[in-house]
Design a protein around this motif. Structure first.
Motif, PDB file in Angstrom:
ATOM      1  N   LEU A  12       7.884 -81.455 -14.559  1.00 13.61           N
ATOM      2  CA  LEU A  12       7.355 -80.990 -13.276  1.00 13.61           C
ATOM      3  C   LEU A  12       6.287 -79.932 -13.524  1.00 13.61           C
ATOM      4  O   LEU A  12       6.497 -79.007 -14.311  1.00 13.61           O
ATOM      5  CB  LEU A  12       8.479 -80.368 -12.431  1.00 13.61           C
ATOM      6  N   SER A  13       5.141 -80.080 -12.852  1.00 13.17           N
ATOM      7  CA  SER A  13       4.120 -79.027 -12.867  1.00 13.17           C
ATOM      8  C   SER A  13       4.062 -78.449 -11.466  1.00 13.17           C
ATOM      9  O   SER A  13       4.120 -79.191 -10.483  1.00 13.17           O
ATOM     10  CB  SER A  13       2.749 -79.590 -13.240  1.00 13.17           C
ATOM     11  N   ASP A  64      21.883 -83.179  -1.020  1.00 14.70           N
ATOM     12  CA  ASP A  64      21.260 -84.391  -0.490  1.00 14.70           C
ATOM     13  C   ASP A  64      20.492 -85.113  -1.592  1.00 14.70           C
ATOM     14  O   ASP A  64      20.099 -84.516  -2.587  1.00 14.70           O
ATOM     15  CB  ASP A  64      20.327 -84.052   0.677  1.00 14.70           C
ATOM     16  N   ARG A  65      20.291 -86.426  -1.387  1.00  9.16           N
ATOM     17  CA  ARG A  65      19.610 -87.246  -2.386  1.00  9.16           C
ATOM     18  C   ARG A  65      18.098 -87.163  -2.198  1.00  9.16           C
ATOM     19  O   ARG A  65      17.498 -87.995  -1.534  1.00  9.16           O
ATOM     20  CB  ARG A  65      20.096 -88.687  -2.238  1.00  9.16           C
ATOM     21  N   VAL A  66      17.510 -86.116  -2.756  1.00 12.08           N
ATOM     22  CA  VAL A  66      16.058 -85.932  -2.669  1.00 12.08           C
ATOM     23  C   VAL A  66      15.460 -86.034  -4.068  1.00 12.08           C
ATOM     24  O   VAL A  66      16.185 -86.041  -5.065  1.00 12.08           O
ATOM     25  CB  VAL A  66      15.671 -84.576  -2.025  1.00 12.08           C
ATOM     26  N   LEU A  67      14.142 -86.120  -4.122  1.00  7.24           N
ATOM     27  CA  LEU A  67      13.447 -86.165  -5.409  1.00  7.24           C
ATOM     28  C   LEU A  67      13.919 -85.005  -6.282  1.00  7.24           C
ATOM     29  O   LEU A  67      13.914 -83.859  -5.837  1.00  7.24           O
ATOM     30  CB  LEU A  67      11.938 -86.005  -5.200  1.00  7.24           C
ATOM     31  N   LEU A  68      14.306 -85.305  -7.503  1.00  9.55           N
ATOM     32  CA  LEU A  68      14.739 -84.232  -8.413  1.00  9.55           C
ATOM     33  C   LEU A  68      13.609 -83.226  -8.615  1.00  9.55           C
ATOM     34  O   LEU A  68      13.854 -82.028  -8.722  1.00  9.55           O
ATOM     35  CB  LEU A  68      15.189 -84.815  -9.750  1.00  9.55           C
ATOM     36  N   GLY A  69      12.384 -83.715  -8.651  1.00 14.10           N
ATOM     37  CA  GLY A  69      11.233 -82.829  -8.810  1.00 14.10           C
ATOM     38  C   GLY A  69      11.039 -81.903  -7.624  1.00 14.10           C
ATOM     39  O   GLY A  69      10.577 -80.771  -7.772  1.00 14.10           O
ATOM     40  N   VAL A  86       3.584 -81.285  -8.797  1.00 18.20           N
ATOM     41  CA  VAL A  86       3.120 -82.543  -9.368  1.00 18.20           C
ATOM     42  C   VAL A  86       4.339 -83.138 -10.059  1.00 18.20           C
ATOM     43  O   VAL A  86       4.787 -82.643 -11.092  1.00 18.20           O
ATOM     44  CB  VAL A  86       1.941 -82.341 -10.352  1.00 18.20           C
ATOM     45  N   VAL A  87       4.896 -84.171  -9.411  1.00 18.40           N
ATOM     46  CA  VAL A  87       6.187 -84.727  -9.807  1.00 18.40           C
ATOM     47  C   VAL A  87       6.010 -86.014 -10.598  1.00 18.40           C
ATOM     48  O   VAL A  87       5.538 -87.012 -10.050  1.00 18.40           O
ATOM     49  CB  VAL A  87       7.048 -85.005  -8.540  1.00 18.40           C
ATOM     50  N   PRO A  88       6.402 -86.008 -11.889  1.00 18.51           N
ATOM     51  CA  PRO A  88       6.306 -87.245 -12.668  1.00 18.51           C
ATOM     52  C   PRO A  88       7.330 -88.278 -12.191  1.00 18.51           C
ATOM     53  O   PRO A  88       8.320 -87.928 -11.545  1.00 18.51           O
ATOM     54  CB  PRO A  88       6.594 -86.793 -14.101  1.00 18.51           C
ATOM     55  N   SER A  89       7.092 -89.538 -12.520  1.00 21.10           N
ATOM     56  CA  SER A  89       7.942 -90.624 -12.026  1.00 21.10           C
ATOM     57  C   SER A  89       9.404 -90.477 -12.437  1.00 21.10           C
ATOM     58  O   SER A  89      10.292 -90.884 -11.703  1.00 21.10           O
ATOM     59  CB  SER A  89       7.409 -91.966 -12.512  1.00 21.10           C
ATOM     60  N   THR A  90       9.666 -89.863 -13.593  1.00 19.87           N
ATOM     61  CA  THR A  90      11.047 -89.741 -14.085  1.00 19.87           C
ATOM     62  C   THR A  90      11.919 -88.878 -13.177  1.00 19.87           C
ATOM     63  O   THR A  90      13.131 -89.039 -13.150  1.00 19.87           O
ATOM     64  CB  THR A  90      11.066 -89.144 -15.502  1.00 19.87           C
ATOM     65  N   ILE A  91      11.302 -87.953 -12.411  1.00 21.88           N
ATOM     66  CA  ILE A  91      12.061 -87.103 -11.487  1.00 21.88           C
ATOM     67  C   ILE A  91      11.516 -87.251 -10.067  1.00 21.88           C
ATOM     68  O   ILE A  91      11.654 -86.383  -9.227  1.00 21.88           O
ATOM     69  CB  ILE A  91      12.062 -85.621 -11.934  1.00 21.88           C
TER      70      ILE A  91
END
Length: 146
Positions: A12-13, A64-69, A86-91
């Motif tokens: 994550l950036s 809650d099930r939100v983006l880990l990023g 800036v959230v990479p696809s992995t999170i």
């Protein structure tokens, strides 16, 4: 003003646009936030803007099930704060059960067709060394912490 990004171990950036002064976002707290979501690729195509929709996005950090990023990115922010993530696809959007999802059905379909396109992600990973298709940029503003 040029933003200064920090990158975490997860990839994550993030960069603070404005430091908030209110209550801090912590695990178990309910967060009300506005955000503008864009794809890093696709000329920065905007898939959601809660300012335009009028309704902030609400979730409980750690429950809650939100983006880990997104979870990682808002933790420690304060009410009134603004931050670019800036959230990479992995999170990021790893499947269709992850929030936040665009209100508009067509935007939701287009988002999933891009971020969950395994063929494209693999091709980009091989060509660029990273999977740009799955990267999302979120400009978040923490409105309330309960």
């Amino acid at each position: 003003k040029k933003l200064t990004y920090q990158t975490t171990d997860s990839g994550l950036s993030y960069a603070d646009i404005k430091i908030g002064t209110g209550r801090e976002v912590e695990v178990g707290r309910r967060v009300n936030m506005h955000f503008i979501g864009r794809l890093a690729g696709r000329q920065g195509w905007q898939f959601e803007n809660t300012y335009e929709n009028g309704e902030p996005f609400r979730f409980t950090l750690g429950r809650d099930r939100v983006l880990l990023g997104l979870e990682e990115g808002v933790k420690g922010m304060r009410e009134g704060g603004k931050r670019r993530l800036v959230v990479p696809s992995t999170i990021g959007y790893v499947d269709k059960s992850i929030m936040p999802v665009p209100v508009s059905f067509s935007n939701r379909q287009r988002l999933y067709a891009t971020v969950l396109n395994e063929v494209r992600r693999t091709r980009e990973r091989e060509a660029l060394g990273q999977d740009l298709a799955g990267v999302v940029v979120l400009d978040v503003e923490v409105v309330r912490v309960l």
